[in-house]
Enzyme design. Structure first.
Site, PDB file in Angstrom:
ATOM      1  N   ASP A 284       0.827  -1.167   0.186  1.00 55.76           N
ATOM      2  CA  ASP A 284       0.140   0.127  -0.022  1.00 55.76           C
ATOM      3  C   ASP A 284       0.983   1.268   0.059  1.00 55.76           C
ATOM      4  OD1 ASP A 284      -2.253   1.678   0.330  1.00 55.76           O
ATOM      5  OD2 ASP A 284      -3.243   0.001   1.494  1.00 55.76           O
ATOM      6  N   ASP A 397      -5.530   2.419  -7.477  1.00 58.25           N
ATOM      7  CA  ASP A 397      -6.564   3.029  -6.378  1.00 58.25           C
ATOM      8  C   ASP A 397      -6.887   4.322  -6.591  1.00 58.25           C
ATOM      9  OD1 ASP A 397      -8.170   2.550  -3.798  1.00 58.25           O
ATOM     10  OD2 ASP A 397      -6.565   2.986  -2.533  1.00 58.25           O
ATOM     11  N   GLU A 400     -11.690   6.806  -9.277  1.00 50.84           N
ATOM     12  CA  GLU A 400     -13.107   7.312  -9.558  1.00 50.84           C
ATOM     13  C   GLU A 400     -13.134   8.269 -10.744  1.00 50.84           C
ATOM     14  OE1 GLU A 400     -12.730   4.551  -6.214  1.00 50.84           O
ATOM     15  OE2 GLU A 400     -12.130   6.578  -6.174  1.00 50.84           O
ATOM     16  N   GLU A 402     -11.335   9.782  -7.108  1.00 51.17           N
ATOM     17  CA  GLU A 402     -12.057  10.075  -5.490  1.00 51.17           C
ATOM     18  C   GLU A 402     -12.629  11.400  -5.487  1.00 51.17           C
ATOM     19  OE1 GLU A 402     -10.274   9.872  -1.626  1.00 51.17           O
ATOM     20  OE2 GLU A 402     -11.130   7.748  -1.785  1.00 51.17           O
ATOM     21  N   ARG A 448     -10.062  -0.002  -8.798  1.00 47.53           N
ATOM     22  CA  ARG A 448     -11.439   0.286  -7.991  1.00 47.53           C
ATOM     23  C   ARG A 448     -12.394   0.658  -8.610  1.00 47.53           C
ATOM     24  NH1 ARG A 448     -11.044   3.616  -2.294  1.00 47.53           N
ATOM     25  NH2 ARG A 448     -11.718   5.364  -3.467  1.00 47.53           N
ATOM     26  N   ASP A 465     -13.900  -0.151   0.361  1.00 49.89           N
ATOM     27  CA  ASP A 465     -13.465  -0.028   1.730  1.00 49.89           C
ATOM     28  C   ASP A 465     -14.790  -0.331   2.551  1.00 49.89           C
ATOM     29  OD1 ASP A 465     -10.914   1.016   0.754  1.00 49.89           O
ATOM     30  OD2 ASP A 465     -11.779   2.919   1.126  1.00 49.89           O
ATOM     31  N   HIS A 525      -7.276  -8.113   3.276  1.00 49.53           N
ATOM     32  CA  HIS A 525      -6.968  -6.785   3.038  1.00 49.53           C
ATOM     33  C   HIS A 525      -7.545  -5.974   4.124  1.00 49.53           C
ATOM     34  CE1 HIS A 525      -4.924  -3.175   1.831  1.00 49.53           C
ATOM     35  NE2 HIS A 525      -5.655  -2.554   1.624  1.00 49.53           N
TER      36      HIS A 525
END
Length: 802
Positions: A284, A397, A400, A402, A448, A465, A525
Site C-alpha cells: 500500500d 486506487d 473514480e 475519488e 477500484r 472499503d 486486506h
C-alpha cells in the site's frame, strides 16, 4: 443535489413532447443511417443479437464510445421499408423504427423485448433516453450497489465515488455501470460515461429513464436465448477478459500497509513458517512515503524504509511470491514529482490552461490526465521503470477519481463528461503499454473503478472499503453477482473487511476467509490495527484457515478452467442461481448463495453462532463437500455447519479436477492429477472439461498454446464407465503422461471388476496399499468411495467398474 435532480426533471419535461420525424435512410459502413428532422440516427449490429443505436444532433457535442471493443465485429443487417415503419434486422434481433413520431422497438423472434417510450431527448445540460417497462419486468445491474438484486424502483446515481465503511445499503459506490439486465433476457447499456442517473421506474413506474449532463447519446441492446448466452453476446461487443496469470488465483499478503522492508520480509517468512501457501505481496502507499499524507505522487521507493527494494523483490520472486504496488492518479504539490509532472504536461488543466490544483484528504494535488497521450507517456515511464525492478502487478486506487472537481479539463472532455471512464482509461493505458513492452506476458491490473467494457483490459476490480463487520460481509455476494452479470467476472472483496473494527471478531473473520476460497481473487486486506493476514492470529484460526487456503490451491485446475470459460464466453466465475431455472423469476432476487462454476454451490455464513444455514438448492441431487451427505434439490434445505465449515455443496454428476497442495503456483503441475466425480443414479451421463496452459503467456488461447482435457461418465445400474480425451496444441511444460487418481464419490454398489482400457485393474487391499501401487483400484465400501489409480498418456481412454 436536489436542485440538480429537479432541474433534470424539469428540462426533460420540456422536451418530451417534441416530434422527430423520419426523412430518409441509407446503408453505410455496415450500418443503417437514418435522417430525421432532429438529426441523424445510426444503427449498427454486432453479431446476430446486439445492436448499437447512436443519436446525433447538430451542435450537440459527442464523445467516443468507451463501451464498444475494437474486437467487436459489425454485422450487416437487412432493411425493409414498410411504409409507416422501417425494419433493420439480423437473424436474431429486429429493430422496428416508427417514422412519426420517431421511436425504435426491438424484437427477438416475435416477442418485443424493449421499446423506446419517447426515446431520445436533449435540452441544454441534459440528454438521455426513455424506455417503456413491462409490468412484471425485473431489472438487475447498475454495477456496485447494495440494494437487493432487483434494482427496479430505484433511481441510481451514475457517478463513481467512494463508499467508505459501507454495510447493508449503498446506493452509490466505486464502480457504477449504466446498464441493466432484464428478466426478459436483454441487456440495455448506455454508452455514456458522464455524470447522470438511471431511473428504473422510480419516478414513473413503467418508464426506464437515462439522463446525463453530457457525453455520448448512444445505447446498446443485447439479446440472448439464455442468461449465459446473453452475457456472451454482451462481452462480444464490450470485450472479453483476457486470462490473468495463474499466480493471480493464489493467496495474497496485503494490508494498509507494510511500512518497511523488514516488516514485508518478516510477513512473507511468517507465511512460510506457518505453512500457508503464498503467491503475492501487495504494498500500500507506505512504499513511497512514511506517512499517509504528503507523499502521493512520489511513485518511487522510500529508501529509508525500503533500502534494497530490487533485492527484496528478487528474493520474494525466488520464493514464488510476486510483488504488487499501489499507485494513484494524484500527484501532490508536495511530492517529489510535482515539477516533473507539470513539465511533462501530464496533468489535467483548469479553465485557464494551467494544471488544475485542488485539496483532498491526502494534500494539495493535481490529477494525471490519462486521456492525454503525453500524460500516458510520462505515467507509463514510471510503471515501466518499476517493472524493470521486478514488479509483477499493479493496484490502481482512488481511480473514480475519488475527488474530481467539475472544472477539471481533460484531453477528452470535462470532468463531468468523462468521470465514469477515468478508471477505464487508466486500465486501458496500463494494459496497452504493458502489451507493447511485454507482448508475451499477462498483466495484472487491479482497479477500484471503471466503466462498461473495462474487463477487456484485464481489470480485476474489488468492492472497496467495506466495513470490517458482519454487515460488511452480508452484501458481498450481491455485489459480486451484479458485476459478473455485466462482464466484470473478477470482482472480489477485501477478505475480512477493511474499514474500522476495534476488536478482532474471530468468527466473522474466519467466515469471510472461508467464503473467499470461492471468489475469484483471494486477498485478505484491512487497516492494520487488526492484522488482516491469517498467519498473525491464534492457533485455531490459523489451523482452520490453513486448510481453506490449501483447498484453494488444490482447486487450481478447476478454478483455472473457470477462467478459461470467462475468457472465451464471459461467463462469470461466481454465478447466480437463476441460471439454473430461468422459468422462476423469483430466483433473480436470491443472493444468499451462488454457484462457483458448474460443480459447486456455496452459501457464505453471514451471521454469528449458527449451527445450520438454510440454502435454496436448484433441482437435482447435491452432496455436502465436507461430509458427503446428499440433498434433494428443488427447494430449501438446512445444511449443518461448524466453525470449520460453511455450506459447500457439489452437484451430482460433477467432475472436479484437483492437485496436491503446493506452497506457491510457481510449483504448479497437473502431472499428478486428482479427478473427483460425484456419482448418482439420477445422472446417467455427465461431461466436463479442464483447461491447461503454461499460466503466463498472453494470448495462449488465441495462439493455440493450451490443452483441453475432456471427461465423460456413463452410469448404468451397478456399472460406471469413464472416458478421457485430450485436445492439444501443446505448450511448454505440458505433461506427456499424468499420474491419475480418479475418486468416484457416492459409490456403494458392489464392484466385480475394474478395467483400464482392455485390461483388468488389480484391487489394492487398502487405501494405504493403493498409495504405493502405480496402477490399481480400491473400493472403500464404508465411505462409499471408489478409487482408480493409473497413468494416462493423453490418448483416448476408457475405464471403470462393472
Amino acid at each position: 443535489m436536489l436542485v440538480y435532480c429537479s432541474l433534470l426533471l424539469l428540462l426533460a419535461f420540456e422536451v418530451y413532447g417534441q416530434d422527430s420525424t423520419y426523412t430518409g435512410h441509407r446503408l453505410h459502413d455496415r450500418s443503417l443511417v437514418i435522417s430525421t428532422t432532429d438529426g441523424r440516427v445510426t444503427l449498427t449490429a454486432y453479431g446476430a443479437e446486439a445492436m448499437a443505436v447512436f443519436y446525433e444532433r447538430d451542435h450537440l457535442r459527442q464523445l467516443p464510445s468507451y463501451a464498444i471493443a475494437d474486437t467487436a465485429v459489425k454485422t450487416a443487417g437487412a432493411v425493409r421499408d414498410r411504409g409507416a415503419v422501417l425494419e433493420y434486422a439480423t437473424p436474431e434481433l429486429r429493430a422496428v423504427i416508427r417514422k412519426r413520431p420517431f421511436t425504435i422497438s426491438f424484437y427477438k423472434d416475435r416477442e418485443r423485448l424493449l421499446a423506446e417510450e419517447t426515446g431520445f431527448f436533449a435540452k441544454d445540460t441534459i440528454r438521455g433516453f426513455r424506455f417503456s417497462l413491462g409490468a412484471n419486468e425485473k431489472l438487475l445491474g447498475g454495477g456496485q450497489r447494495v440494494l437487493g438484486m432487483d434494482r427496479r424502483g430505484h433511481r441510481l446515481p451514475l457517478y463513481n465515488q467512494g463508499a467508505y465503511g459501507y454495510t447493508t445499503e449503498a446506493k452509490q459506490m466505486y464502480f457504477g455501470l449504466p446498464a441493466v439486465m432484464s428478466s426478459k433476457k436483454y441487456i440495455l447499456l448506455f454508452d455514456n460515461a458522464a455524470r447522470g442517473f438511471m431511473d428504473l421506474g422510480k419516478s414513473e413506474a413503467d418508464v426506464l429513464q437515462f439522463e446525463a449532463v453530457g457525453g455520448r447519446t448512444s445505447y446498446i441492446v443485447v439479446a440472448g436465448d439464455t442468461y449465459p448466452e446473453l452475457i456472451e453476446n454482451y462481452v462480444s461487443v464490450t470485450g472479453k477478459q483476457p486470462l490473468p496469470p495463474r499466480w493471480a488465483f493464489g493467496n495474497y499478503a496485503s494490508r494498509f500497509g507494510y511500512r518497511s522492508e523488514a516488516q514485508a520480509r518478516a510477513t512473507v517468512q511468517k507465511f512460510a513458517d506457518e505453512d500457508f501457501p503464498l503467491d503475492a505481496i501487495i504494498f500500500d502507499l507506505y512504499w513511497f512515503g512514511p506517512d499517509i499524507k504528503g507523499h502521493m505522487g512520489n511513485l518511487a521507493w522510500d529508501k529509508k524504509a525500503f533500502p534494497t527494494p530490487q533485492k527484496m523483490i528478487a528474493d520474494f520472486k525466488r520464493r514464488g511470491v510476486n510483488t504488487i504496488l499501489i499507485t494513484e492518479p494524484f500527484v501532490l504539490t508536495t511530492s517529489k514529482r510535482w515539477e516533473e509532472a507539470v513539465a511533462a504536461n501530464a496533468l489535467a488543466l483548469n479553465p485557464g490552461g494551467k494544471p488544475k490544483r485542488f485539496d483532498f484528504y491526502f494534500g494539495n494535488t493535481g490529477l494525471i490526465d490519462v486521456f492525454d497521450p503525453k500524460a500516458g507517456d510520462w505515467f507509463w515511464s514510471i510503471y515501466r521503470g518499476l517493472m524493470e525492478q521486478g514488479v509483477e502487478g499493479w493496484w490502481g486506487d482512488l481511480g473514480e477519481p475519488e475527488v474530481h472537481p467539475p472544472d477539471t479539463l481533460h484531453a477528452a472532455g470535462t470532468a463531468e463528461e468523462i468521470h465514469n471512464a477515468y478508471g477505464h482509461r487508466w486500465a486501458e493505458l496500463l494494459f496497452t503499454r504493458h502489451r507493447q513492452a511485454y507482448p508475451d506476458k499477462r498483466p495484472f491490473i487491479m482497479m477500484r473503478s471503471g466503466f462498461a467494457g473495462s474487463q477487456r483490459y484485464g481489470m480485476v476490480p474489488w468492492t472497496g472499503d467495506v466495513s470490517r463487520s458482519w454487515d460488511g460481509l452480508k452484501p458481498q455476494v450481491e455485489l459480486a453477482l451484479q458485476m459478473g452479470l455485466l462482464g466484470l467476472g473478477y470482482i472480489h472483496s477485501d477478505l475480512g473487511g477493511f474499514a474500522g473494527g476495534e476488536t478482532f471478531d474471530k468468527e466473522m473473520y474466519i467466515r469471510w476467509l472461508q467464503y473467499g476460497v470461492f471468489q475469484p481473487i483471494y486477498r485478505p486486506h484491512a487497516q492494520d490495527n487488526i492484522a488482516p493476514e491469517p498467519v498473525f492470529h491464534d492457533r485455531e484460526t490459523r489451523d482452520i484457515l490453513r486448510e481453506y487456503v490449501k483447498l484453494r490451491y488444490r482447486l487450481l485446475p478447476y478454478n483455472y478452467t473457470l477462467a478459461y470459460h470467462n475468457a472465451t464466453t464471459g461467463l462469470p466465475l461466481m454465478r447466480p442461481l437463476f441460471f439454473e431455472d430461468e422459468s422462476d423469476p423469483e430466483l433473480m432476487d436470491y443472493k444468499d448463495a451462488f454457484l462457483w462454476g458448474d460443480a459447486f454451490l456455496v452459501a457464505p455464513v453471514v451471521d454469528p453462532n449458527l449451527d445450520s444455514v438454510a440454502v435454496r438448492l436448484p433441482a437435482g441431487v447435491w452432496f455436502d463437500y465436507w461430509t458427503g451427505a446428499s440433498y434433494q434439490g428443488g427447494g430449501e434445505v438446512d445444511v449443518p455447519v461448524s466453525l470449520q465449515t460453511i455450506p459447500v455443496l457439489v452437484r451430482a454428476g460433477a467432475f472436479v479436477p484437483m492437485i496436491d497442495a503446493i506452497a506457491t503456483t510457481r510449483d504448479y503441475s497437473s502431472q499428478r492429477l486428482a479427478l473427483h466425480y460425484y456419482a448418482h443414479s439420477s445422472v446417467p451421463e455427465a461431461q466436463a472439461m479442464m483447461y491447461e496452459d503454461d499460466g503466463k503467456t498472453h494470448g495462449a488461447i488465441e495462439k493455440g498454446l493450451f490443452e483441453i482435457i475432456d471427461f465423460a461418465a456413463r452410469q448404468r445400474r451397478d456399472s460406471i464407465e469413464f472416458t478421457l480425451g485430450r485436445t492439444s496444441g501443446g505448450y511448454p511444460g505440458m505433461p506427456e503422461v499424468r499420474a491419475m487418481m480418479l475418486t468416484v464419490h457416492n459409490w456403494h454398489a458392489p464392484v466385480q471388476r475394474a478395467f483400464l482400457g482392455d485390461k483388468t485393474l488389480p484391487f489394492a487391499a487398502s487405501a494405504a496399499a493403493l498409495e504405493s501401487t502405480p496402477t490399481a483400484a480400491y473400493h472403500d465400501t464404508e465411505a462409499g468411495r471408489l478409487l482408480l489409480k493409473f497413468a494416462w498418456d493423453g490418448k483416448p481412454l476408457k475405464l471403470g467398474v462393472n
